[in-house]
Design an enzyme around this catalytic site. Structure first.
Site, PDB file in Angstrom:
ATOM      1  N   HIS A  72       0.835  -1.201   0.000  1.00  0.00           N
ATOM      2  CA  HIS A  72       0.000   0.000   0.000  1.00  0.00           C
ATOM      3  C   HIS A  72       0.872   1.254   0.000  1.00  0.00           C
ATOM      4  O   HIS A  72       1.672   1.453   0.908  1.00  0.00           O
ATOM      5  CB  HIS A  72      -0.921   0.006   1.224  1.00  0.00           C
ATOM      6  CG  HIS A  72      -2.071  -0.946   1.091  1.00  0.00           C
ATOM      7  ND1 HIS A  72      -3.128  -0.969   1.949  1.00  0.00           N
ATOM      8  CD2 HIS A  72      -2.316  -1.900   0.154  1.00  0.00           C
ATOM      9  CE1 HIS A  72      -3.986  -1.904   1.560  1.00  0.00           C
ATOM     10  NE2 HIS A  72      -3.505  -2.487   0.489  1.00  0.00           N
ATOM     11  N   TYR A 200      -9.110   5.056   7.787  1.00  0.00           N
ATOM     12  CA  TYR A 200      -9.293   5.363   9.215  1.00  0.00           C
ATOM     13  C   TYR A 200     -10.416   6.394   9.299  1.00  0.00           C
ATOM     14  O   TYR A 200     -10.300   7.468   8.703  1.00  0.00           O
ATOM     15  CB  TYR A 200      -8.018   5.958   9.815  1.00  0.00           C
ATOM     16  CG  TYR A 200      -6.879   4.973   9.964  1.00  0.00           C
ATOM     17  CD1 TYR A 200      -6.090   4.622   8.870  1.00  0.00           C
ATOM     18  CD2 TYR A 200      -6.580   4.404  11.201  1.00  0.00           C
ATOM     19  CE1 TYR A 200      -5.041   3.720   9.002  1.00  0.00           C
ATOM     20  CE2 TYR A 200      -5.530   3.503  11.344  1.00  0.00           C
ATOM     21  CZ  TYR A 200      -4.779   3.167  10.240  1.00  0.00           C
ATOM     22  OH  TYR A 200      -3.737   2.268  10.375  1.00  0.00           O
ATOM     23  N   PRO A 292      -3.588   0.188  19.068  1.00  0.00           N
ATOM     24  CA  PRO A 292      -3.317  -0.340  17.725  1.00  0.00           C
ATOM     25  C   PRO A 292      -3.429   0.672  16.589  1.00  0.00           C
ATOM     26  O   PRO A 292      -3.040   0.376  15.463  1.00  0.00           O
ATOM     27  CB  PRO A 292      -4.363  -1.449  17.564  1.00  0.00           C
ATOM     28  CG  PRO A 292      -5.438  -1.121  18.534  1.00  0.00           C
ATOM     29  CD  PRO A 292      -4.782  -0.422  19.666  1.00  0.00           C
ATOM     30  N   LYS A 296       1.674  -0.147  15.209  1.00  0.00           N
ATOM     31  CA  LYS A 296       3.094  -0.174  15.570  1.00  0.00           C
ATOM     32  C   LYS A 296       3.533  -1.371  16.421  1.00  0.00           C
ATOM     33  O   LYS A 296       4.727  -1.647  16.543  1.00  0.00           O
ATOM     34  CB  LYS A 296       3.457   1.109  16.347  1.00  0.00           C
ATOM     35  CG  LYS A 296       3.453   2.345  15.482  1.00  0.00           C
ATOM     36  CD  LYS A 296       4.655   2.358  14.542  1.00  0.00           C
ATOM     37  CE  LYS A 296       4.521   3.357  13.434  1.00  0.00           C
ATOM     38  NZ  LYS A 296       4.516   2.794  12.090  1.00  0.00           N
ATOM     39  N   TYR A 384       4.132   6.737  10.106  1.00  0.00           N
ATOM     40  CA  TYR A 384       3.313   5.576   9.739  1.00  0.00           C
ATOM     41  C   TYR A 384       4.151   4.508   9.033  1.00  0.00           C
ATOM     42  O   TYR A 384       3.999   3.321   9.299  1.00  0.00           O
ATOM     43  CB  TYR A 384       2.170   6.046   8.837  1.00  0.00           C
ATOM     44  CG  TYR A 384       1.052   5.053   8.671  1.00  0.00           C
ATOM     45  CD1 TYR A 384       0.048   4.937   9.626  1.00  0.00           C
ATOM     46  CD2 TYR A 384       0.987   4.222   7.550  1.00  0.00           C
ATOM     47  CE1 TYR A 384      -0.992   4.029   9.473  1.00  0.00           C
ATOM     48  CE2 TYR A 384      -0.052   3.311   7.387  1.00  0.00           C
ATOM     49  CZ  TYR A 384      -1.033   3.218   8.351  1.00  0.00           C
ATOM     50  OH  TYR A 384      -2.064   2.317   8.194  1.00  0.00           O
TER      51      TYR A 384
HETATM   52  P1  FAD Z   1       2.859 -11.750  21.810  1.00  0.00           P
HETATM   53  O1  FAD Z   1       2.413 -11.853  20.402  1.00  0.00           O
HETATM   54  O2  FAD Z   1       1.855 -11.421  22.851  1.00  0.00           O
HETATM   55  O3  FAD Z   1       3.565 -13.125  22.177  1.00  0.00           O
HETATM   56  C1  FAD Z   1       3.902 -13.482  23.500  1.00  0.00           C
HETATM   57  C2  FAD Z   1       3.914 -14.990  23.621  1.00  0.00           C
HETATM   58  O4  FAD Z   1       4.310 -15.333  24.944  1.00  0.00           O
HETATM   59  C3  FAD Z   1       2.550 -15.606  23.393  1.00  0.00           C
HETATM   60  O5  FAD Z   1       2.643 -16.660  22.467  1.00  0.00           O
HETATM   61  C4  FAD Z   1       2.126 -16.071  24.773  1.00  0.00           C
HETATM   62  O6  FAD Z   1       1.300 -17.230  24.717  1.00  0.00           O
HETATM   63  C5  FAD Z   1       3.463 -16.369  25.424  1.00  0.00           C
HETATM   64  N1  FAD Z   1       3.431 -16.298  26.892  1.00  0.00           N
HETATM   65  C6  FAD Z   1       2.783 -15.409  27.679  1.00  0.00           C
HETATM   66  N2  FAD Z   1       2.979 -15.671  28.963  1.00  0.00           N
HETATM   67  C7  FAD Z   1       3.784 -16.756  29.009  1.00  0.00           C
HETATM   68  C8  FAD Z   1       4.338 -17.489  30.077  1.00  0.00           C
HETATM   69  N3  FAD Z   1       4.082 -17.183  31.336  1.00  0.00           N
HETATM   70  N4  FAD Z   1       5.127 -18.546  29.781  1.00  0.00           N
HETATM   71  C9  FAD Z   1       5.383 -18.889  28.474  1.00  0.00           C
HETATM   72  N5  FAD Z   1       4.869 -18.212  27.441  1.00  0.00           N
HETATM   73  C10 FAD Z   1       4.084 -17.154  27.699  1.00  0.00           C
HETATM   74  N6  FAD Z   1       0.837  -4.453  15.623  1.00  0.00           N
HETATM   75  C11 FAD Z   1       1.306  -3.979  14.427  1.00  0.00           C
HETATM   76  O7  FAD Z   1       2.525  -3.787  14.309  1.00  0.00           O
HETATM   77  N7  FAD Z   1       0.496  -3.734  13.350  1.00  0.00           N
HETATM   78  C12 FAD Z   1      -0.857  -3.909  13.432  1.00  0.00           C
HETATM   79  O8  FAD Z   1      -1.544  -3.732  12.440  1.00  0.00           O
HETATM   80  C13 FAD Z   1      -1.392  -4.348  14.703  1.00  0.00           C
HETATM   81  N8  FAD Z   1      -2.713  -4.538  14.854  1.00  0.00           N
HETATM   82  C14 FAD Z   1      -3.184  -5.066  16.030  1.00  0.00           C
HETATM   83  C15 FAD Z   1      -4.543  -5.252  16.145  1.00  0.00           C
HETATM   84  C16 FAD Z   1      -5.064  -5.776  17.321  1.00  0.00           C
HETATM   85  C17 FAD Z   1      -6.543  -5.948  17.436  1.00  0.00           C
HETATM   86  C18 FAD Z   1      -4.177  -6.163  18.389  1.00  0.00           C
HETATM   87  C19 FAD Z   1      -4.716  -6.775  19.673  1.00  0.00           C
HETATM   88  C20 FAD Z   1      -2.817  -5.974  18.280  1.00  0.00           C
HETATM   89  C21 FAD Z   1      -2.306  -5.417  17.116  1.00  0.00           C
HETATM   90  N9  FAD Z   1      -0.952  -5.197  16.958  1.00  0.00           N
HETATM   91  C22 FAD Z   1      -0.494  -4.656  15.789  1.00  0.00           C
HETATM   92  C23 FAD Z   1      -0.022  -5.532  18.044  1.00  0.00           C
HETATM   93  C24 FAD Z   1       0.713  -6.858  17.844  1.00  0.00           C
HETATM   94  O9  FAD Z   1      -0.212  -7.896  17.646  1.00  0.00           O
HETATM   95  C25 FAD Z   1       1.600  -7.153  19.068  1.00  0.00           C
HETATM   96  O10 FAD Z   1       2.374  -6.017  19.336  1.00  0.00           O
HETATM   97  C26 FAD Z   1       2.534  -8.376  18.834  1.00  0.00           C
HETATM   98  O11 FAD Z   1       1.803  -9.564  18.916  1.00  0.00           O
HETATM   99  C27 FAD Z   1       3.672  -8.412  19.854  1.00  0.00           C
HETATM  100  O12 FAD Z   1       4.427  -9.594  19.720  1.00  0.00           O
HETATM  101  P2  FAD Z   1       5.165 -10.257  20.951  1.00  0.00           P
HETATM  102  O13 FAD Z   1       5.835 -11.470  20.403  1.00  0.00           O
HETATM  103  O14 FAD Z   1       5.947  -9.241  21.664  1.00  0.00           O
HETATM  104  O15 FAD Z   1       4.015 -10.676  21.957  1.00  0.00           O
HETATM  105  C1  DHB Z   2      -4.465  -3.276  11.074  1.00  0.00           C
HETATM  106  C2  DHB Z   2      -4.531  -2.961  12.396  1.00  0.00           C
HETATM  107  C3  DHB Z   2      -4.206  -1.696  12.803  1.00  0.00           C
HETATM  108  O1  DHB Z   2      -4.221  -1.394  14.091  1.00  0.00           O
HETATM  109  C4  DHB Z   2      -3.856  -0.720  11.894  1.00  0.00           C
HETATM  110  O2  DHB Z   2      -3.603   0.529  12.324  1.00  0.00           O
HETATM  111  C5  DHB Z   2      -3.784  -1.034  10.577  1.00  0.00           C
HETATM  112  C6  DHB Z   2      -4.090  -2.321  10.158  1.00  0.00           C
HETATM  113  C7  DHB Z   2      -4.832  -4.623  10.632  1.00  0.00           C
HETATM  114  O3  DHB Z   2      -5.259  -5.447  11.454  1.00  0.00           O
HETATM  115  O4  DHB Z   2      -4.723  -4.895   9.414  1.00  0.00           O
END
Ligand code: FAD
Ligand code: DHB
Length: 391
Positions: A72, A200, A292, A296, A384
């Site tokens: 995009h 958005y 979200p 980021k 962004y």
């Molecule tokens: P997590 O993905 O949370 O992984 C942590 C892992 O640790 C999990 O598998 C969990 O099961 C495990 N764990 C937890 N506790 C324990 C324990 N005690 N022992 C062993 N394992 C454990 N980010 C973007 O960059 N772009 C987007 O478009 C975006 N959209 C989003 C939309 C939504 C609705 C949401 C909720 C989030 C969004 N995010 C987005 C954020 C993104 O999903 C997270 O920042 C990302 O998953 C972070 O990765 P992580 O590996 O740090 O943590």
């Molecule tokens: C998505 C989620 C977001 O929070 C965003 O700003 C853009 C895209 C997504 O889930 O695709």
């Protein structure tokens, strides 16, 4: 059992760190409390910065991403009956990629399965010990047996609710937090996206976001109250509410269909400082959460892993400790900029129930300013698409 780096959490941060370290010949073991099936199905982020794509590519896990992603070059904002396109490519020189986090999760899991990385799924009661000793330890239970693993370093990649951050004594950690008075209700469906770019929407009924996973799979989000019950949201109610918030032509063209997934996520800004305690390093959501709106979270987690892997590789290759020592400060400088942007985007696009008439006018003025100012659009675009990593 002794390994070099124990990684808690097999989300994107943990698995990517394991991948980079394993490629550099550093022995890792990943402890994850969930099952592989659960991780593969977890729907979350969808938008990747070019820096994220480049890093995934460097470590050989981006072949499918590069085939299947949508690129995009712009993004749209809709408000007060108007629509403004932010030309990301023209203003910031970079585009963003649409590719689901669930797909990245699968690509990383497949790469590890092929390489024989030690990933211990369904590890229960993970606990961290001796963080300031030269050989810290990780204890966990599996199939009723308690195991202990000694290591050189522990990487806490276990998300916001994990145990790693909790293992740091309260008196050495500071936390900064903002909780927003609303949540996002997300719906995934096999329907044609309403637009070829993201929209958005700032609407008087609340924020909405139109995004996608592919040309045939849409992802929509609605701002709802923080206490909303998902059971109260039938698919019909979701589509009706979305149509009310979308610009008229988009609402008319909206294809609806049964949801594949529906979930509610609270919005929060959170930073824990520092990101290091003794031999424990925090990365990703374990250390910080962004609302979200700016997409980021995942991108920040990947940036942390870039810094942390670079520091650990320098330590193992040449005994350097300057990068591990600087890890927290280096990461936090970028984290705070992404925090500021995500907070600002949230303020710009959402309806705050407690906003005074003055604040509502100021928000409208900011949107109008953005509409008319190339400088303001450039600021949005530059953030962004993702700020550069420091050297
Ligand atoms: P997590 O993905 O949370 O992984 C942590 C892992 O640790 C999990 O598998 C969990 O099961 C495990 N764990 C937890 N506790 C324990 C324990 N005690 N022992 C062993 N394992 C454990 N980010 C973007 O960059 N772009 C987007 O478009 C975006 N959209 C989003 C939309 C939504 C609705 C949401 C909720 C989030 C969004 N995010 C987005 C954020 C993104 O999903 C997270 O920042 C990302 O998953 C972070 O990765 P992580 O590996 O740090 O943590
Ligand atoms: C998505 C989620 C977001 O929070 C965003 O700003 C853009 C895209 C997504 O889930 O695709």
């Amino acid at each position: 059992m002794h390994i070099q780096v124990a990684i808690i959490g097999a989300g994107p941060a943990g698995l990517l760190l394991a991948r980079v370290l394993e490629l550099a010949g550093i022995e890792t073991a990943v402890l994850e409390r969930r099952t592989p099936d659960y991780l593969r199905q977890r729907i979350r982020a969808g938008l990747l910065e070019q820096g994220t794509v480049d890093f995934l590519s460097e470590v050989g896990v981006a072949a499918r991403l590069k085939r299947e992603r949508l690129i995009h070059q712009g993004v749209k904002l809709a408000f007060g009956g108007k629509r403004v396109r932010i030309d990301l490519e023209g203003l910031a020189g970079r585009a963003v990629s649409i590719y689901g986090q669930a797909e990245i999760q699968k690509d990383l899991m497949d790469a590890h399965a092929g390489a024989g990385t030690t990933i211990i799924y369904e590890a229960q009661d993970v606990s961290l010990h001796g963080l300031t000793d030269s050989t810290p330890r990780v204890r966990y239970r599996q199939n009723g047996l308690t195991h202990e693993m000694a290591c050189d370093f522990i990487a806490g990649c276990d998300g916001f609710h994990g145990v790693s951050r909790q293992a740091i004594p309260q008196e050495v950690i500071s936390t900064y937090e903002r909780v927003y008075p609303f949540a996002w209700l997300g719906l995934l469906s096999d329907t044609r996206p309403v637009n070829d770019e993201l929209i958005y929407v700032n609407h008087e009924r609340g924020f909405a976001l139109c995004t996608m996973r592919s040309r045939t799979r849409s992802r929509y989000y609605l701002q709802v109250s923080a206490h909303e019950d998902i059971e109260d949201w039938s698919d019909d109610r979701f589509w009706t509410e979305l149509k009310r918030r979308l610009p008229r032509d988009a609402a008319r063209g909206l294809e609806t269909g049964p949801s594949i997934e529906k979930s509610i996520a609270p919005l929060r800004s959170f930073v824990a400082e520092p990101l290091r305690y003794g031999r424990l390093f925090l990365a990703g959501d374990a250390a910080h959460i962004v609302p979200p709106t700016g997409a980021k979270g995942l991108n920040l987690a990947v940036a942390d892993v870039r810094y942390l892997s670079r520091a650990l590789i320098a330590y193992y290759r040449s005994g350097r400790t300057d990068l591990t020592d600087a890890y927290s400060e280096t990461c936090l400088a970028r984290v705070w900029k992404a925090q500021r942007f995500s907070w600002w985007m949230t303020n710009l696009t959402h309806r705050f129930p407690e906003a005074s008439p003055f604040e509502r006018r100021a928000q409208a003025a900011e949107l109008a300013y953005l509409e008319g100012s190339r400088a303001a659009q450039t600021v949005l675009a530059e953030n962004y698409v993702g700020l550069p990593l420091s050297e």
